[in-house]
Design a protein around this motif. Sequence first.
Motif, PDB file in Angstrom:
ATOM      1  N   ILE A  65       0.842  -1.209   0.000  1.00 27.51           N
ATOM      2  CA  ILE A  65       0.000   0.000   0.000  1.00 27.51           C
ATOM      3  C   ILE A  65       0.869   1.249   0.000  1.00 27.51           C
ATOM      4  O   ILE A  65       0.573   2.234  -0.699  1.00 27.51           O
ATOM      5  CB  ILE A  65      -0.957  -0.015   1.212  1.00 27.51           C
ATOM      6  CG1 ILE A  65      -2.051  -1.067   1.010  1.00 27.51           C
ATOM      7  CG2 ILE A  65      -1.600   1.362   1.412  1.00 27.51           C
ATOM      8  CD1 ILE A  65      -2.973  -1.235   2.195  1.00 27.51           C
ATOM      9  N   VAL A  66       1.963   1.223   0.767  1.00 30.61           N
ATOM     10  CA  VAL A  66       2.898   2.359   0.769  1.00 30.61           C
ATOM     11  C   VAL A  66       3.501   2.550  -0.623  1.00 30.61           C
ATOM     12  O   VAL A  66       3.610   3.685  -1.125  1.00 30.61           O
ATOM     13  CB  VAL A  66       4.001   2.146   1.818  1.00 30.61           C
ATOM     14  CG1 VAL A  66       5.076   3.212   1.677  1.00 30.61           C
ATOM     15  CG2 VAL A  66       3.419   2.168   3.222  1.00 30.61           C
ATOM     16  N   LEU A  67       3.878   1.446  -1.277  1.00 32.57           N
ATOM     17  CA  LEU A  67       4.435   1.541  -2.625  1.00 32.57           C
ATOM     18  C   LEU A  67       3.409   2.094  -3.605  1.00 32.57           C
ATOM     19  O   LEU A  67       3.751   2.886  -4.501  1.00 32.57           O
ATOM     20  CB  LEU A  67       4.913   0.158  -3.089  1.00 32.57           C
ATOM     21  CG  LEU A  67       6.166  -0.404  -2.406  1.00 32.57           C
ATOM     22  CD1 LEU A  67       6.455  -1.819  -2.899  1.00 32.57           C
ATOM     23  CD2 LEU A  67       7.369   0.504  -2.644  1.00 32.57           C
ATOM     24  N   ILE A  68       2.159   1.705  -3.450  1.00 33.98           N
ATOM     25  CA  ILE A  68       1.094   2.213  -4.328  1.00 33.98           C
ATOM     26  C   ILE A  68       0.937   3.718  -4.148  1.00 33.98           C
ATOM     27  O   ILE A  68       0.816   4.472  -5.134  1.00 33.98           O
ATOM     28  CB  ILE A  68      -0.228   1.482  -4.038  1.00 33.98           C
ATOM     29  CG1 ILE A  68      -0.177   0.058  -4.598  1.00 33.98           C
ATOM     30  CG2 ILE A  68      -1.416   2.232  -4.637  1.00 33.98           C
ATOM     31  CD1 ILE A  68      -1.376  -0.786  -4.239  1.00 33.98           C
ATOM     32  N   ASP A  69       0.936   4.185  -2.906  1.00 37.54           N
ATOM     33  CA  ASP A  69       0.809   5.623  -2.658  1.00 37.54           C
ATOM     34  C   ASP A  69       1.971   6.391  -3.283  1.00 37.54           C
ATOM     35  O   ASP A  69       1.778   7.456  -3.900  1.00 37.54           O
ATOM     36  CB  ASP A  69       0.750   5.896  -1.151  1.00 37.54           C
ATOM     37  CG  ASP A  69      -0.637   5.685  -0.572  1.00 37.54           C
ATOM     38  OD1 ASP A  69      -1.566   5.450  -1.370  1.00 37.54           O
ATOM     39  OD2 ASP A  69      -0.794   5.737   0.659  1.00 37.54           O
ATOM     40  N   LEU A  70       3.186   5.867  -3.113  1.00 33.93           N
ATOM     41  CA  LEU A  70       4.354   6.521  -3.713  1.00 33.93           C
ATOM     42  C   LEU A  70       4.223   6.572  -5.230  1.00 33.93           C
ATOM     43  O   LEU A  70       4.494   7.603  -5.865  1.00 33.93           O
ATOM     44  CB  LEU A  70       5.635   5.779  -3.326  1.00 33.93           C
ATOM     45  CG  LEU A  70       6.088   5.897  -1.866  1.00 33.93           C
ATOM     46  CD1 LEU A  70       7.286   4.988  -1.622  1.00 33.93           C
ATOM     47  CD2 LEU A  70       6.441   7.337  -1.530  1.00 33.93           C
ATOM     48  N   LEU A  71       3.818   5.460  -5.816  1.00 34.71           N
ATOM     49  CA  LEU A  71       3.692   5.390  -7.266  1.00 34.71           C
ATOM     50  C   LEU A  71       2.662   6.392  -7.777  1.00 34.71           C
ATOM     51  O   LEU A  71       2.895   7.092  -8.772  1.00 34.71           O
ATOM     52  CB  LEU A  71       3.304   3.969  -7.682  1.00 34.71           C
ATOM     53  CG  LEU A  71       3.130   3.729  -9.183  1.00 34.71           C
ATOM     54  CD1 LEU A  71       4.447   3.955  -9.916  1.00 34.71           C
ATOM     55  CD2 LEU A  71       2.605   2.329  -9.444  1.00 34.71           C
ATOM     56  N   ILE A  72       1.531   6.495  -7.091  1.00 36.79           N
ATOM     57  CA  ILE A  72       0.470   7.389  -7.538  1.00 36.79           C
ATOM     58  C   ILE A  72       0.909   8.842  -7.459  1.00 36.79           C
ATOM     59  O   ILE A  72       0.713   9.625  -8.404  1.00 36.79           O
ATOM     60  CB  ILE A  72      -0.811   7.163  -6.701  1.00 36.79           C
ATOM     61  CG1 ILE A  72      -1.430   5.804  -7.064  1.00 36.79           C
ATOM     62  CG2 ILE A  72      -1.822   8.275  -6.921  1.00 36.79           C
ATOM     63  CD1 ILE A  72      -2.596   5.420  -6.189  1.00 36.79           C
TER      64      ILE A  72
END
Length: 547
Positions: free
Chosen positions: A172-179
Amino acid sequence: MPEFTVLKLLDVFRFVFRWIGVDYPVMRRILQVKLTMDDRKPPTFQNSNKPQKEMTNGYIKSLWIYVLFGLVLIPFIGFGENYVFQMSIVFAMIMFLVMSTLISEFSSVLLDVRDRAILSTKPISERTINAAKIMHVSIYLSYLTVAVAGIPLIVAFINQGLLFGLLTLVLIVLIDLLIVVLTAIFYIAILSFFDGEKLKDMINYVQIFLALGMMIGYQVLIRAFEFTNFSYVVEPAWWHVVLVPMWFAAPYEMLFNDSRNAVVIVQCLLAVVVPFVAIWLYVKLIPTFERNLQKLLSTSKSKVKKQNKVKDLLLSFICRTKEERAFYQFASIMMKQERDFKLKVYPSLGFAVVIPFIFIFNNLSTGDVDFTVSKTYFFVYCSLLMIPTAVMLLGHSAKYKAAWIYQLFPLADYSAMKKGTLKAFLVKLFVPLYVVMSVVFILLFGVRIVPELIGVLLAALIYALICYLLTGDSLPFTKPSDQISSNQGFMTLLLLIPLALIAGLHIAVSAFMPYGSWVFVVVMIVVNFICWNVSFKQKHAVNVEMK
């Protein structure tokens, strides 16, 4: 200034900021000021009669709705072992909510030129200013992510185990960073080719198309799974690599189902590598981004439009009086230039086009549909769902204070203004999209449905008039765009009743009467003629309330 808890938590990681060359005390002070100013902003949906001191923390107070959305994730994230299916759905929903909120709420933060104008004149490094900007967005995205995924994540830790929960948290942290980073990089690309007003318009269109793309992406993602005996079976295919939510679902398949499929391995690598590559690319492009931000301060030169006799003739047919034509043209310009209006209305226009085809596509997936006899073309009525929202927003504007000019017009009443504005919305926005939809429907179902499509168009004109009259019949563009009354959401639902009645009448007449389709068309023509000539009769002028 108040001391925020989130800043105290951020203090724990001050060594990280110092390691990357950020002046942490200065960045912290900038964030404290930004959060204090945000705390004083009124929420977007508010009661204008409410005291200002009660209208704080609008974003924080609105997070409860995201908590409700997050409850939907519990069955997918907390139970079962079909990890690719379950977690793809979970991450698709999280990405949709996070990205749509980022675009609607925080584009102004990423594209804020005030930081550069105010802070760059002080002895503050560019790296510190950029870090404060990114952390400002990240703080609110953290609130949003916790609201959406907090309760489901707790359930995952309890039911699926510690390893499952920790993996989900990291992804989820990686998804937020990516977005966050991909949104910024995309704006960098746009800023490199456009400037001034064109850039601002392009950002609006990007926001609209992204919202539509996410909606269509849901349907594509669902089609990646085959439903068999109440269990979802995934057959890995090369094209699954382009579905981003499946990247982040692949590690579960590898760790817990011991999958070593080549597609799964590639997806796992993409889930880890792409976010960090995106961060590295963004850091490299920050100087270019900041330089190009100054283009937002420029304006495009207005072009002199040539007179078009065909358009003038058509306009004289649509609007019979000079006053009505004048306000038709005025409303057309306002709808074209008002970015708040476009940002709120254009996505609903896109959904209006997409939703009927989604319903038809769902019918196709559940069984064979014979387009030569099928009546699923009546799903075209779903395209009318956008009319209530758009009609209500016709009364709002970011430049509402200029409404004083209405009082200077030598008009006995304002009926011409109201009628011209409503016609401008229908002709400029609704009818062109409806015509495009009708062409596609005719290609699918044949020319036999032409009378039905004409009937739906005439029904849409009546429905728009009903919406306009039932939502207050207010003067156009006279209310603040950020102060939408609290009962308008309920009114939108209430306005579905007349739409359902009109659609039901149309279907019944077409099914049970000889030549029922043409009968409905004739009736709608007569009703339109009467209603459009009677509804706007007004004996006295309306006073424009100045605030």
